[in-house]
Design a protein around this motif. Structure first.
Motif, PDB file in Angstrom:
ATOM      1  N   ALA A 183      17.889 -27.770  17.818  1.00  0.00           N
ATOM      2  CA  ALA A 183      17.304 -27.249  19.053  1.00  0.00           C
ATOM      3  C   ALA A 183      17.281 -25.727  19.077  1.00  0.00           C
ATOM      4  O   ALA A 183      16.771 -25.128  20.028  1.00  0.00           O
ATOM      5  N   THR A 184      17.832 -25.083  18.047  1.00  0.00           N
ATOM      6  CA  THR A 184      17.917 -23.624  18.003  1.00  0.00           C
ATOM      7  C   THR A 184      16.771 -23.035  17.194  1.00  0.00           C
ATOM      8  O   THR A 184      16.545 -23.439  16.053  1.00  0.00           O
ATOM      9  N   TRP A 185      16.066 -22.093  17.792  1.00  0.00           N
ATOM     10  CA  TRP A 185      14.951 -21.429  17.122  1.00  0.00           C
ATOM     11  C   TRP A 185      15.321 -19.989  16.812  1.00  0.00           C
ATOM     12  O   TRP A 185      15.918 -19.293  17.630  1.00  0.00           O
ATOM     13  N   ALA A 186      14.960 -19.551  15.615  1.00  0.00           N
ATOM     14  CA  ALA A 186      15.185 -18.166  15.220  1.00  0.00           C
ATOM     15  C   ALA A 186      13.943 -17.660  14.501  1.00  0.00           C
ATOM     16  O   ALA A 186      13.491 -18.308  13.542  1.00  0.00           O
ATOM     17  N   PRO A 187      13.426 -16.516  14.938  1.00  0.00           N
ATOM     18  CA  PRO A 187      13.759 -15.809  16.180  1.00  0.00           C
ATOM     19  C   PRO A 187      13.577 -16.722  17.406  1.00  0.00           C
ATOM     20  O   PRO A 187      12.927 -17.758  17.312  1.00  0.00           O
ATOM     21  N   VAL A 188      14.113 -16.301  18.521  1.00  0.00           N
ATOM     22  CA  VAL A 188      13.996 -17.082  19.753  1.00  0.00           C
ATOM     23  C   VAL A 188      12.516 -17.200  20.131  1.00  0.00           C
ATOM     24  O   VAL A 188      11.770 -16.223  20.070  1.00  0.00           O
ATOM     25  N   LEU A 189      12.106 -18.406  20.492  1.00  0.00           N
ATOM     26  CA  LEU A 189      10.709 -18.624  20.858  1.00  0.00           C
ATOM     27  C   LEU A 189      10.357 -17.857  22.130  1.00  0.00           C
ATOM     28  O   LEU A 189      11.064 -17.961  23.130  1.00  0.00           O
ATOM     29  N   PRO A 190       9.260 -17.123  22.118  1.00  0.00           N
ATOM     30  CA  PRO A 190       8.794 -16.500  23.371  1.00  0.00           C
ATOM     31  C   PRO A 190       8.280 -17.580  24.316  1.00  0.00           C
ATOM     32  O   PRO A 190       7.939 -18.688  23.894  1.00  0.00           O
ATOM     33  N   ALA A 191       8.191 -17.255  25.586  1.00  0.00           N
ATOM     34  CA  ALA A 191       7.727 -18.229  26.576  1.00  0.00           C
ATOM     35  C   ALA A 191       6.318 -18.714  26.260  1.00  0.00           C
ATOM     36  O   ALA A 191       5.963 -19.856  26.568  1.00  0.00           O
ATOM     37  N   PHE A 192       5.517 -17.859  25.629  1.00  0.00           N
ATOM     38  CA  PHE A 192       4.156 -18.236  25.267  1.00  0.00           C
ATOM     39  C   PHE A 192       4.140 -19.476  24.383  1.00  0.00           C
ATOM     40  O   PHE A 192       3.235 -20.301  24.463  1.00  0.00           O
ATOM     41  N   ILE A 193       5.170 -19.637  23.521  1.00  0.00           N
ATOM     42  CA  ILE A 193       5.253 -20.792  22.614  1.00  0.00           C
ATOM     43  C   ILE A 193       6.126 -21.894  23.194  1.00  0.00           C
ATOM     44  O   ILE A 193       5.757 -23.064  23.163  1.00  0.00           O
ATOM     45  N   SER A 194       7.279 -21.532  23.732  1.00  0.00           N
ATOM     46  CA  SER A 194       8.193 -22.564  24.245  1.00  0.00           C
ATOM     47  C   SER A 194       7.596 -23.315  25.426  1.00  0.00           C
ATOM     48  O   SER A 194       7.970 -24.467  25.690  1.00  0.00           O
ATOM     49  N   GLY A 195       6.669 -22.688  26.135  1.00  0.00           N
ATOM     50  CA  GLY A 195       6.061 -23.339  27.292  1.00  0.00           C
ATOM     51  C   GLY A 195       4.840 -24.174  26.963  1.00  0.00           C
ATOM     52  O   GLY A 195       4.198 -24.723  27.868  1.00  0.00           O
ATOM     53  N   MET A 196       4.492 -24.300  25.670  1.00  0.00           N
ATOM     54  CA  MET A 196       3.314 -25.079  25.303  1.00  0.00           C
ATOM     55  C   MET A 196       3.561 -26.569  25.515  1.00  0.00           C
ATOM     56  O   MET A 196       4.688 -27.043  25.439  1.00  0.00           O
TER      57      MET A 196
END
Length: 349
Positions: A110-123
């Motif tokens: 569940a960990t993303w690196a680099p941290v996902l921006p909201a533009f991607i995590s909110g898809m």
């Protein structure tokens, strides 16, 4: 009546009938088994062929985009020129960071690196855990030369009529020493002149729209020296397959089906290819201290890349499957992993 003739015309005995039935059953069973095996073999061969076709399409699609990542017309080194973005800040700025041509994200659970921006995590659908996400920003045409220009936000510019532009498209204007990203608010062909009249007004009905400021903070763009290019920002990722109503799809065993998705700029993600269950990318990076020397020193996953502008190649690994179970091993789903290494245009020696 001739009794001897009657005896000679008698039928099969019960034993002979039983033997015939047993032999017929064995023969029929063999035919059915052969037919079933042939069907299974055909399904596997057809499934393997489909896997290869799907993988070729997906690899070619992503590969071509990666090859052109960071391409901005005559701009060869974005770090040494003046860049300006006059688009409004609407929360979608990530899509329009045109100074970063390629960018990736790696998932470990569940960990993303680099941290996902909201533009991607909110898809929707969201990117699947343990897969990669890649973002590619570039121009997609050869540009149209600037004929005349008024830098004020309320005025227009004319370009050669050798490209297709529509209202609300995101474009870059560049003269090879500076570049500006803005949104077209109207594109009208001027008949008999060979020109297209463009406006880049502030506000308006389009999203994100333009700020109320000129395209440059210094000298403007000169006719004959600058060109207009269409800009695109693509996000490729793996997500749950969905039907036309947005419902998740399962295969014939009740297991989730995964797909390759692409999001262009701020538009909703589009399902590109069903049956792609994993995307992994390694980046060939020039890690030379100080000024880069244009050679690949290491292949790194996205979480280890310190500067994506030093990426020279990308090794794409796609795992595709048959969606439904057609085999006999494991869950019955056929899987194949395909790898392809792509060099970015104008990067490296």
């Amino acid at each position: 009546m001739n009794i001897n003739k009657m005896l000679k015309n008698k039928g099969f005995t019960i034993i002979e009938m039983m033997i015939s039935l047993v032999l017929g059953a064995l023969l029929l069973g063999g035919i059915i088994s052969l037919f079933t095996n042939n069907q299974q073999t055909y399904r596997i061969i057809q499934g393997t062929a489909n896997l290869q076709d799907n993988a070729r399409f997906a690899v070619d699609l992503i590969g071509e985009d990666i090859r052109m990542a960071g391409y901005m017309g005559c701009l060869s080194n974005l770090s040494n020129i003046s860049l300006k973005n006059v688009l409004n800040n609407t929360g979608d700025d990530f899509a329009y960071q045109f100074n970063i041509g390629i960018e990736g994200f790696n998932s470990n659970g569940a960990t993303w690196a680099p941290v996902l921006p909201a533009f991607i995590s909110g898809m929707a659908p969201a990117p699947e855990a343990n897969t990669d996400v890649i973002v590619i920003r570039r121009v997609i045409d050869n540009g149209a030369s600037l004929v005349s220009n008024n830098p004020s936000p309320s005025e227009d510019m004319k370009i050669e009529d050798n490209t297709t532009l529509e209202d609300d498209e995101i474009v870059i204007i560049s003269d090879c020493t500076k570049a500006t990203l803005f949104q077209v608010t109207s594109a009208n062909i001027q008949k008999g002149t060979g020109h297209i009249n463009l406006t880049h007004n502030a506000g308006g009905k389009f999203t994100p729209g333009n700020k109320n400021e000129p395209l440059t903070d210094g000298p403007g763009y000169n006719p004959g020296e600058a060109s207009i290019y269409k800009f695109v920002s693509n996000v490729y990722y793996i997500g749950r397959a969905q039907d036309t109503n947005g419902n998740n799809i399962n295969n014939n065993q009740g297991n989730p089906v995964l797909s390759l998705w692409r999001r262009q700029a701020a538009a909703a993600p589009v399902e590109i290819l069903r049956g792609v269950e994993n995307l992994q990318i390694l980046y060939g990076v020039d890690t030379t201290a100080g000024s880069p020397d244009g050679t690949i020193d290491q292949y790194q996953n996205a979480s280890a890349v310190a500067d994506f502008n030093r990426v020279i190649t990308a090794r794409v690994e796609l795992t595709v499957n048959s969606i439904d179970a057609i085999g006999t091993q494991g869950d019955g789903v056929l899987r194949r992993t395909f790898s392809h290494t792509v060099r970015l245009r104008n990067r490296g020696s």
